[in-house]
Design a protein around this motif. Structure first.
Motif, short mmCIF file in Angstrom:
data_model
loop_
_atom_site.label_atom_id
_atom_site.label_comp_id
_atom_site.label_asym_id
_atom_site.label_seq_id
_atom_site.Cartn_x
_atom_site.Cartn_y
_atom_site.Cartn_z
N ARG A 71 39.34 21.85 38.95
CA ARG A 71 39.53 22.72 37.80
C ARG A 71 39.20 24.16 38.18
NH1 ARG A 71 41.11 21.15 32.54
NH2 ARG A 71 41.17 18.91 32.55
N MET A 72 40.09 25.06 37.85
CA MET A 72 39.85 26.47 38.10
C MET A 72 39.27 27.08 36.84
SD MET A 72 42.58 29.47 38.83
CE MET A 72 42.96 29.62 37.09
N PRO A 73 38.17 27.80 36.92
CA PRO A 73 37.64 28.44 35.72
C PRO A 73 38.57 29.57 35.28
CG PRO A 73 36.43 29.14 37.64
CD PRO A 73 37.37 28.06 38.09
N ALA A 74 38.40 29.98 34.05
CA ALA A 74 39.18 31.09 33.56
C ALA A 74 38.89 32.31 34.43
CB ALA A 74 38.80 31.38 32.10
N PRO A 75 39.85 33.20 34.58
CA PRO A 75 39.60 34.38 35.40
C PRO A 75 38.35 35.09 34.90
CG PRO A 75 41.91 34.25 34.80
CD PRO A 75 41.20 33.18 34.04
N PRO A 76 37.42 35.43 35.79
CA PRO A 76 36.18 36.05 35.35
C PRO A 76 36.40 37.46 34.85
CG PRO A 76 36.29 35.99 37.74
CD PRO A 76 37.47 35.23 37.22
N ALA A 77 35.53 37.87 33.94
CA ALA A 77 35.59 39.22 33.40
C ALA A 77 35.17 40.19 34.49
CB ALA A 77 34.67 39.35 32.18
N ALA A 78 35.70 41.41 34.43
CA ALA A 78 35.33 42.44 35.42
C ALA A 78 33.91 42.90 35.11
CB ALA A 78 36.31 43.59 35.35
N THR A 79 32.95 42.46 35.92
CA THR A 79 31.56 42.83 35.75
C THR A 79 31.02 43.32 37.07
OG1 THR A 79 30.82 40.60 36.28
CG2 THR A 79 31.18 41.09 33.96
N ALA A 80 29.78 43.75 37.06
CA ALA A 80 29.15 44.19 38.29
C ALA A 80 29.06 43.03 39.25
CB ALA A 80 27.76 44.74 38.00
N GLY A 81 29.29 43.25 40.49
CA GLY A 81 29.26 42.21 41.51
C GLY A 81 29.94 42.72 42.75
N PRO A 82 30.26 41.83 43.66
CA PRO A 82 30.89 42.30 44.89
C PRO A 82 32.28 42.84 44.61
CG PRO A 82 30.87 39.91 44.80
CD PRO A 82 30.06 40.41 43.64
N PRO A 83 32.74 43.82 45.35
CA PRO A 83 34.10 44.33 45.16
C PRO A 83 35.11 43.19 45.35
CG PRO A 83 32.87 45.71 46.71
CD PRO A 83 32.02 44.53 46.40
N SER A 84 36.27 43.35 44.71
CA SER A 84 37.24 42.26 44.73
C SER A 84 37.73 41.94 46.14
CB SER A 84 38.43 42.59 43.83
OG SER A 84 39.06 43.77 44.31
N GLY A 85 37.58 42.84 47.09
CA GLY A 85 38.01 42.58 48.45
C GLY A 85 37.05 41.70 49.23
N GLN A 86 35.82 41.52 48.72
CA GLN A 86 34.83 40.71 49.41
C GLN A 86 34.63 39.41 48.66
OE1 GLN A 86 31.29 43.01 49.58
NE2 GLN A 86 32.09 44.50 51.01
N ARG A 115 50.15 33.17 33.67
CA ARG A 115 50.19 34.51 34.27
C ARG A 115 49.69 34.50 35.70
NH1 ARG A 115 46.97 37.85 29.98
NH2 ARG A 115 47.34 39.51 31.47
N TYR A 116 48.51 33.89 35.92
CA TYR A 116 47.87 33.91 37.23
C TYR A 116 47.28 32.54 37.54
CZ TYR A 116 47.73 38.78 35.70
OH TYR A 116 48.05 40.00 35.21
N THR A 117 47.04 32.30 38.80
CA THR A 117 46.30 31.11 39.22
C THR A 117 45.62 31.42 40.55
OG1 THR A 117 46.38 28.70 39.46
CG2 THR A 117 48.14 29.95 40.51
N LYS A 118 44.58 30.66 40.82
CA LYS A 118 43.90 30.79 42.11
C LYS A 118 44.18 29.52 42.89
CE LYS A 118 39.68 32.39 44.24
NZ LYS A 118 38.30 32.83 44.01
N PHE A 119 44.79 29.70 44.06
CA PHE A 119 45.19 28.57 44.90
C PHE A 119 44.91 28.94 46.35
CE2 PHE A 119 48.76 26.61 47.37
CZ PHE A 119 48.31 25.30 47.31
N ALA A 120 44.26 28.03 47.07
CA ALA A 120 43.95 28.21 48.49
C ALA A 120 43.12 29.47 48.73
CB ALA A 120 45.22 28.22 49.32
N PRO A 177 43.08 39.44 39.23
CA PRO A 177 43.69 39.94 38.00
C PRO A 177 42.66 40.21 36.91
CG PRO A 177 44.00 37.60 38.13
CD PRO A 177 43.35 38.02 39.42
N VAL A 178 43.08 40.97 35.93
CA VAL A 178 42.26 41.22 34.74
C VAL A 178 42.36 39.98 33.86
CG1 VAL A 178 41.98 42.71 32.73
CG2 VAL A 178 42.75 43.68 34.91
N PRO A 179 41.24 39.46 33.34
CA PRO A 179 41.31 38.24 32.52
C PRO A 179 42.03 38.49 31.21
CG PRO A 179 39.10 39.15 32.51
CD PRO A 179 39.88 39.96 33.49
N CYS A 180 42.60 37.42 30.66
CA CYS A 180 43.29 37.55 29.38
C CYS A 180 42.26 37.65 28.25
CB CYS A 180 44.22 36.35 29.16
SG CYS A 180 43.39 34.78 28.95
N ALA A 181 42.68 38.22 27.15
CA ALA A 181 41.77 38.42 26.02
C ALA A 181 42.00 37.38 24.96
CB ALA A 181 41.96 39.81 25.44
#
Length: 181
Positions: A71-86, A115-120, A177-181
């Motif tokens: 199961r893939m969790p819902a796309p996480p909200a943009a919060t403080a944390g590592p940059p998306s490239g890491q 809209r989006y999915t996380k795979f591999a 991606p930006v999570p859905c609202a």
């Protein structure tokens, strides 16, 4: 008689008949019961070991499966944390790419449409996106729908679900991606 002299055959048979009988050990009923109990204990121990091994694998396999698990969790909200490239601390640093043309079990998040999915270990964008209103009611009951994901090429993956039929093509994304609202 088959080329053997009769006298040799008679003497061989008499020699066998004159030999003392070899005693055959017959187990007692108690010994048979003990042996059956021992076999049941061994089977029970083997079954318990198998259950423990399967439970251990069930905990480990989702970490290795393409898409990071069942199961893939819902796309996480943009919060403080590592940059998306890491990679985040919970994600493996090494990405295992799936084989071309091999279907992998995949749960697709459909809460806000497709809209989006996380795979591999990477994010993919639906091409074209499927709005929530276009989805069958049976698909929308659960925020996830189960199916298979196949890597068609380095730049294309395809999600397929049967009953109700659903096929969606995905293209890789560079950023989360930006999570859905």
């Amino acid at each position: 008689m088959n080329g053997f002299p009769e006298e040799e055959l008679r003497s061989a048979l008499h020699a066998l008949a004159d030999r003392p009988a070899v005693p055959v050990a017959v187990p007692s009923p108690q010994a048979a019961v003990r042996e059956a109990a021992r076999i049941r204990r061994r089977r029970g121990a083997a079954g318990a070991g198998l259950v423990v091994a399967v439970a251990g694998l069930a905990l480990l396999v989702p970490q290795w499966a393409p898409g990071g698990g069942s199961r893939m969790p819902a796309p996480p909200a943009a919060t403080a944390g590592p940059p998306s490239g890491q990679p985040a601390a919970t994600e493996p640093a090494v990405r295992t790419d799936p084989a071309l043309g091999v279907p992998y079990a995949h749960d697709l998040y459909v809460h806000c449409g497709i809209r989006y999915t996380k795979f591999a270990g990477r994010w993919w964008r639906a091409d074209p996106e499927v709005p929530e209103e276009a989805l069958d009611g049976a698909v929308r009951q659960d925020p996830y729908t189960a199916g298979t994901m196949v890597l068609v090429s380095a730049g294309e993956a395809r999600f397929v679900r049967h009953a109700p039929d659903l096929t969606v093509t995905f293209r890789p994304m560079e950023a989360e991606p930006v999570p859905c609202a």
